[in-house]
Design an enzyme around this catalytic site. Structure first.
Site, mmCIF file in Angstrom:
data_model
loop_
_atom_site.group_PDB
_atom_site.id
_atom_site.type_symbol
_atom_site.label_atom_id
_atom_site.label_comp_id
_atom_site.label_asym_id
_atom_site.label_seq_id
_atom_site.Cartn_x
_atom_site.Cartn_y
_atom_site.Cartn_z
ATOM 1 N N GLY A 120 -46.019 -62.883 8.040
ATOM 2 C CA GLY A 120 -44.735 -62.909 8.737
ATOM 3 C C GLY A 120 -44.452 -64.222 9.448
ATOM 4 O O GLY A 120 -44.327 -65.271 8.817
ATOM 5 N N LYS B 63 -44.602 -61.811 -1.717
ATOM 6 C CA LYS B 63 -46.020 -61.967 -2.072
ATOM 7 C C LYS B 63 -46.394 -61.225 -3.347
ATOM 8 O O LYS B 63 -47.262 -61.662 -4.113
ATOM 9 C CB LYS B 63 -46.927 -61.532 -0.924
ATOM 10 C CG LYS B 63 -46.643 -60.134 -0.373
ATOM 11 C CD LYS B 63 -45.563 -60.116 0.681
ATOM 12 C CE LYS B 63 -45.145 -58.724 1.041
ATOM 13 N NZ LYS B 63 -44.260 -58.662 2.201
ATOM 14 N N LYS C 124 -51.216 -60.578 -0.431
ATOM 15 C CA LYS C 124 -51.297 -61.706 0.513
ATOM 16 C C LYS C 124 -52.662 -62.377 0.435
ATOM 17 O O LYS C 124 -52.767 -63.612 0.511
ATOM 18 C CB LYS C 124 -51.016 -61.204 1.925
ATOM 19 C CG LYS C 124 -49.575 -60.742 2.105
ATOM 20 C CD LYS C 124 -49.408 -59.912 3.364
ATOM 21 C CE LYS C 124 -47.966 -59.505 3.572
ATOM 22 N NZ LYS C 124 -47.808 -58.460 4.591
ATOM 23 N N GLU D 291 -42.623 -52.049 3.148
ATOM 24 C CA GLU D 291 -42.029 -52.425 1.867
ATOM 25 C C GLU D 291 -41.095 -51.311 1.390
ATOM 26 O O GLU D 291 -41.215 -50.154 1.828
ATOM 27 C CB GLU D 291 -43.141 -52.619 0.832
ATOM 28 C CG GLU D 291 -44.095 -53.754 1.156
ATOM 29 C CD GLU D 291 -43.379 -55.093 1.266
ATOM 30 O OE1 GLU D 291 -42.713 -55.513 0.314
ATOM 31 O OE2 GLU D 291 -43.470 -55.723 2.336
ATOM 32 N N GLY E 174 -38.123 -51.622 9.876
ATOM 33 C CA GLY E 174 -37.990 -52.695 8.870
ATOM 34 C C GLY E 174 -39.299 -53.385 8.539
ATOM 35 O O GLY E 174 -39.302 -54.468 7.965
ATOM 36 N N ASP F 52 -50.227 -54.460 -0.587
ATOM 37 C CA ASP F 52 -49.499 -55.581 0.019
ATOM 38 C C ASP F 52 -50.492 -56.575 0.644
ATOM 39 O O ASP F 52 -50.350 -57.793 0.496
ATOM 40 C CB ASP F 52 -48.519 -55.054 1.079
ATOM 41 C CG ASP F 52 -47.794 -56.186 1.787
ATOM 42 O OD1 ASP F 52 -46.874 -56.770 1.186
ATOM 43 O OD2 ASP F 52 -48.169 -56.515 2.929
ATOM 44 N N ARG G 133 -20.971 -51.859 -0.809
ATOM 45 C CA ARG G 133 -20.353 -51.016 0.237
ATOM 46 C C ARG G 133 -21.292 -50.723 1.406
ATOM 47 O O ARG G 133 -20.895 -50.142 2.399
ATOM 48 C CB ARG G 133 -19.879 -49.696 -0.384
ATOM 49 C CG ARG G 133 -18.634 -49.875 -1.261
ATOM 50 C CD ARG G 133 -18.399 -48.656 -2.083
ATOM 51 N NE ARG G 133 -19.615 -48.322 -2.840
ATOM 52 C CZ ARG G 133 -19.766 -47.266 -3.606
ATOM 53 N NH1 ARG G 133 -18.796 -46.397 -3.718
ATOM 54 N NH2 ARG G 133 -20.879 -47.048 -4.266
ATOM 55 N N ILE H 128 -46.309 -66.065 11.356
ATOM 56 C CA ILE H 128 -47.421 -67.007 11.568
ATOM 57 C C ILE H 128 -47.356 -68.082 10.474
ATOM 58 O O ILE H 128 -47.344 -67.741 9.293
ATOM 59 C CB ILE H 128 -48.792 -66.297 11.466
ATOM 60 C CG1 ILE H 128 -48.903 -65.156 12.466
ATOM 61 C CG2 ILE H 128 -49.932 -67.292 11.633
ATOM 62 C CD1 ILE H 128 -50.179 -64.313 12.300
ATOM 63 N N VAL I 173 -46.857 -64.545 3.624
ATOM 64 C CA VAL I 173 -48.117 -64.068 4.230
ATOM 65 C C VAL I 173 -48.008 -64.145 5.750
ATOM 66 O O VAL I 173 -47.655 -65.186 6.308
ATOM 67 C CB VAL I 173 -49.321 -64.927 3.769
ATOM 68 C CG1 VAL I 173 -50.619 -64.385 4.376
ATOM 69 C CG2 VAL I 173 -49.428 -64.972 2.252
HETATM 70 P P1 NAP Z 1 -34.946 -54.844 1.742
HETATM 71 O O1 NAP Z 1 -34.551 -54.563 3.133
HETATM 72 O O2 NAP Z 1 -35.212 -53.701 0.817
HETATM 73 O O3 NAP Z 1 -33.820 -55.793 1.108
HETATM 74 C C1 NAP Z 1 -33.761 -56.084 -0.270
HETATM 75 C C2 NAP Z 1 -32.429 -56.691 -0.587
HETATM 76 O O4 NAP Z 1 -32.367 -56.963 -1.987
HETATM 77 C C3 NAP Z 1 -31.238 -55.773 -0.273
HETATM 78 O O5 NAP Z 1 -30.137 -56.531 0.198
HETATM 79 C C4 NAP Z 1 -30.901 -55.152 -1.629
HETATM 80 O O6 NAP Z 1 -29.510 -54.848 -1.780
HETATM 81 C C5 NAP Z 1 -31.244 -56.289 -2.577
HETATM 82 N N1 NAP Z 1 -31.669 -55.740 -3.865
HETATM 83 C C6 NAP Z 1 -32.717 -54.941 -4.108
HETATM 84 N N2 NAP Z 1 -32.753 -54.615 -5.418
HETATM 85 C C7 NAP Z 1 -31.684 -55.216 -5.991
HETATM 86 C C8 NAP Z 1 -31.159 -55.228 -7.311
HETATM 87 N N3 NAP Z 1 -31.762 -54.567 -8.296
HETATM 88 N N4 NAP Z 1 -30.049 -55.968 -7.545
HETATM 89 C C9 NAP Z 1 -29.454 -56.666 -6.547
HETATM 90 N N5 NAP Z 1 -29.899 -56.683 -5.283
HETATM 91 C C10 NAP Z 1 -30.997 -55.962 -5.009
HETATM 92 O O7 NAP Z 1 -36.267 -55.738 1.700
HETATM 93 P P2 NAP Z 1 -36.809 -56.732 2.823
HETATM 94 O O8 NAP Z 1 -37.666 -55.961 3.774
HETATM 95 O O9 NAP Z 1 -35.736 -57.566 3.343
HETATM 96 O O10 NAP Z 1 -37.842 -57.599 1.954
HETATM 97 C C11 NAP Z 1 -37.394 -58.619 1.093
HETATM 98 C C12 NAP Z 1 -38.592 -59.433 0.622
HETATM 99 O O11 NAP Z 1 -39.253 -59.993 1.747
HETATM 100 C C13 NAP Z 1 -39.665 -58.616 -0.112
HETATM 101 O O12 NAP Z 1 -40.260 -59.429 -1.085
HETATM 102 C C14 NAP Z 1 -40.671 -58.308 0.981
HETATM 103 O O13 NAP Z 1 -41.969 -58.083 0.484
HETATM 104 C C15 NAP Z 1 -40.612 -59.581 1.764
HETATM 105 N N6 NAP Z 1 -41.040 -59.494 3.162
HETATM 106 C C16 NAP Z 1 -40.533 -58.521 3.961
HETATM 107 C C17 NAP Z 1 -40.898 -58.491 5.298
HETATM 108 C C18 NAP Z 1 -40.394 -57.437 6.235
HETATM 109 O O14 NAP Z 1 -40.874 -57.381 7.368
HETATM 110 N N7 NAP Z 1 -39.436 -56.609 5.840
HETATM 111 C C19 NAP Z 1 -41.779 -59.456 5.798
HETATM 112 C C20 NAP Z 1 -42.276 -60.438 4.943
HETATM 113 C C21 NAP Z 1 -41.890 -60.451 3.632
HETATM 114 P P3 NAP Z 1 -28.844 -53.674 -0.902
HETATM 115 O O15 NAP Z 1 -28.912 -54.155 0.516
HETATM 116 O O16 NAP Z 1 -27.434 -53.594 -1.389
HETATM 117 O O17 NAP Z 1 -29.657 -52.442 -1.149
HETATM 118 N N1 HSE Z 2 -44.590 -54.674 4.606
HETATM 119 C C1 HSE Z 2 -45.134 -55.900 5.072
HETATM 120 C C2 HSE Z 2 -45.987 -55.631 6.277
HETATM 121 C C3 HSE Z 2 -44.040 -56.853 5.420
HETATM 122 O O1 HSE Z 2 -45.860 -54.563 6.872
HETATM 123 O O2 HSE Z 2 -46.801 -56.484 6.631
HETATM 124 C C4 HSE Z 2 -44.559 -58.233 5.795
HETATM 125 O O3 HSE Z 2 -45.073 -58.899 4.687
#
Ligand code: NAP
Ligand code: HSE
Length: 443
Positions: free
Chosen positions: A137, A108, A208, A193, A190, A204, A51, A139, A135
């Site tokens: 973003g 990571k 990396k 973590e 966004g 974090d 939802r 880059i 690692v």
């Molecule tokens: P996020 O916004 O918290 O999104 C996580 C997603 O996974 C959401 O759609 C969530 O569903 C779903 N989810 C979480 N727990 C779940 C569960 N138990 N069952 C089913 N679905 C579940 O996280 P994000 O920032 O996109 O990050 C995702 C990954 O990318 C992580 O490993 C993070 O370290 C990595 N990362 C993030 C960034 C960044 O800038 N954000 C950069 C590089 C790497 P809902 O939407 O319904 O809650």
């Molecule tokens: N939380 C992480 C950061 C996301 O701020 O660098 C990218 O890996």
């Protein structure tokens, strides 16, 4: 499958990164299809809460709460794991790899905790695991290390690997903004973590650093084997003291290998960098990675380290490699195979003991403002053979207290840890001292 005329993609996790991937892939799909010579289909996605309002609109038939069903769906060729964490994400990754699929991940923490098992599973079942987005973003640092710099050994890799921390430090330094409000802003944008303590306590960055150390040195280093310190005890006054000494403060990962002794040290800590250093000027959500190669010399990579679009860019680059793998493009196969499942035969190296990790240090203490305090502190430091380079003392509230900032000449981690423990026991030292490293990087 359909002689690879259509490649079907499942996306587990439609949060910040997942929505970015879905949005940009939908937008550039026609161009990618013509370049790759296949149709790309965004087949299904999984979320936790059906939802929740999202920026991408999917028909209900494409959305499920069952991530494992997406991971093991026989109609899906490539699975993007964009959930985060190490429990469901591990099951999704291993489940998809066991079906021989290609998994693309930005996770990571997962690679750091379970990388050996993931790569072994990929090899065993003929699947592939691609992780460019894990690692720095946007880059392409994984490709740079494994492909562009394949001729090199890496005595030194260091840099800013966490966008959230760099954003917070920049706002604190430039705007004098309070730590908690800037952290809230980084979450809203966004960058952070789901558990932001992973960012601000340095974990974090450690995850990396472990991925980079594995790629560069074929050794898994666990965060508990590293020095890991975060930014949560840095105050606006530290920026003022650092500036008075000619430095800025950055949270750095440092991966150093001495090829003469074959010792590796991997550490994460806030670091004073000379204001003129190019990495000291990298601000906001940007990351910077300096890679010293024994053949190429130093190369430096700067770009957005976190956020929806930069991370989606890296995920989509892996998706394109995954498509090439599935099409059995021989050239792409060689490249992607090299970067997806490193062979286990490479010789690991040993970790440097703390007495071999040397550097200069910045030490900030709140002390009683009374006769003999400086002498007591100097005595403790001398007893550990730590030589003082400079002292700044300033009055501090409440009356009767002073802030003392010392810098040292070259010392080592073991001596500094012993010094800190002994200083903390002095009656005149009123708060746990803060230790920062001074970065002496020549290029
Ligand atoms: P996020 O916004 O918290 O999104 C996580 C997603 O996974 C959401 O759609 C969530 O569903 C779903 N989810 C979480 N727990 C779940 C569960 N138990 N069952 C089913 N679905 C579940 O996280 P994000 O920032 O996109 O990050 C995702 C990954 O990318 C992580 O490993 C993070 O370290 C990595 N990362 C993030 C960034 C960044 O800038 N954000 C950069 C590089 C790497 P809902 O939407 O319904 O809650
Ligand atoms: N939380 C992480 C950061 C996301 O701020 O660098 C990218 O890996």
């Amino acid at each position: 499958m359909n002689a690879r005329s259509v490649i079907r993609i499942g996306v587990c996790g439609l949060g910040t990164v997942g929505q970015g991937v879905w949005t940009h892939l939908s937008r550039i799909r026609p161009e990618l299809e013509s370049r790759l010579g296949v149709k790309l289909e965004l087949t299904r996605a999984s979320v936790r809460d059906l939802r929740k309002r999202r920026s991408v609109k999917l028909p209900a038939s494409k959305l499920t709460t069952d991530a494992l069903a997406v991971a093991t769906d026989p109609n899906i060729d490539i699975v993007c794991e964009l959930i985060g964490g190490t429990t469901l994400a591990r099951n999704v990754t291993l489940g998809a790899l066991a079906c021989g699929k290609v998994v693309v991940s930005a996770n990571k923490a997962l690679i750091c905790a379970h990388g050996a098992e993931i790569f072994a599973t990929a090899r065993r079942h003929g699947g592939h695991f691609l992780f460019e987005a894990s690692v720095a973003g946007g880059i392409p640092i994984i490709k740079a290390l494994r492909e562009g710099l394949v001729a090199n050994r890496f005595p030194l890799i260091y840099g800013i690997l966490n966008g959230t921390c760099n954003y917070i430090l920049t706002q604190m330094e430039e705007q004098d903004a309070p730590y908690t409000s800037v952290l809230g802003e980084a979450k809203r944008l966004g960058y952070a973590e789901a558990d932001e303590s992973l960012d601000v306590q340095g974990w974090d960055t450690a995850h990396k650093a472990a991925v980079l150390a594995f790629l560069a040195h074929h050794t898994w280093v666990k965060p508990e084997q590293m020095v890991v310190e975060g930014i949560d005890r840095i105050t606006p006054d530290d920026f003022k003291h650092a500036a008075a000494l000619g430095y800025g403060i950055k949270l750095l990962a440092v991966i150093a290998r001495d090829f003469a002794t074959d010792e590796l040290s991997v550490r994460v800590h806030p670091t004073l960098l000379p204001e003129s250093h190019v990495v000291a000027k990298v601000s906001g959500v940007f990351n910077a990675v300096s890679v010293r190669g024994d053949v190429a010399g130093t190369t430096l990579y700067i770009g957005r380290g976190a956020g929806r679009d930069a991370t989606a860019s890296a995920v989509i680059s892996d998706l394109v490699d995954a498509v090439a793998l599935l099409k059995n493009d021989r050239r792409a196969f060689i490249t992607a195979r090299k970067s997806s499942a490193p062979e286990p035969a490479m010789k690991p190296c040993r970790l440097a003991p703390p007495e071999h990790i040397r550097g200069r240090y910045y030490l900030r203490m709140t002390v009683s403002d009374e006769p003999g305090v400086l002498a007591q502190i100097a005595h403790v430091m001398a007893s550990q053979r730590v030589s003082i380079a400079s002292v700044i003392q300033s009055a501090q509230e409440p009356a009767g207290m002073a802030s003392l900032v010392l810098t040292t000449h070259q010392s080592d981690e073991q001596a500094m840890r012993a010094t800190l423990a002994r200083l903390a026991r002095l009656r005149c030292v009123r708060e746990e001292p803060l230790l920062l490293r001074i970065g002496d990087f020549s290029d």
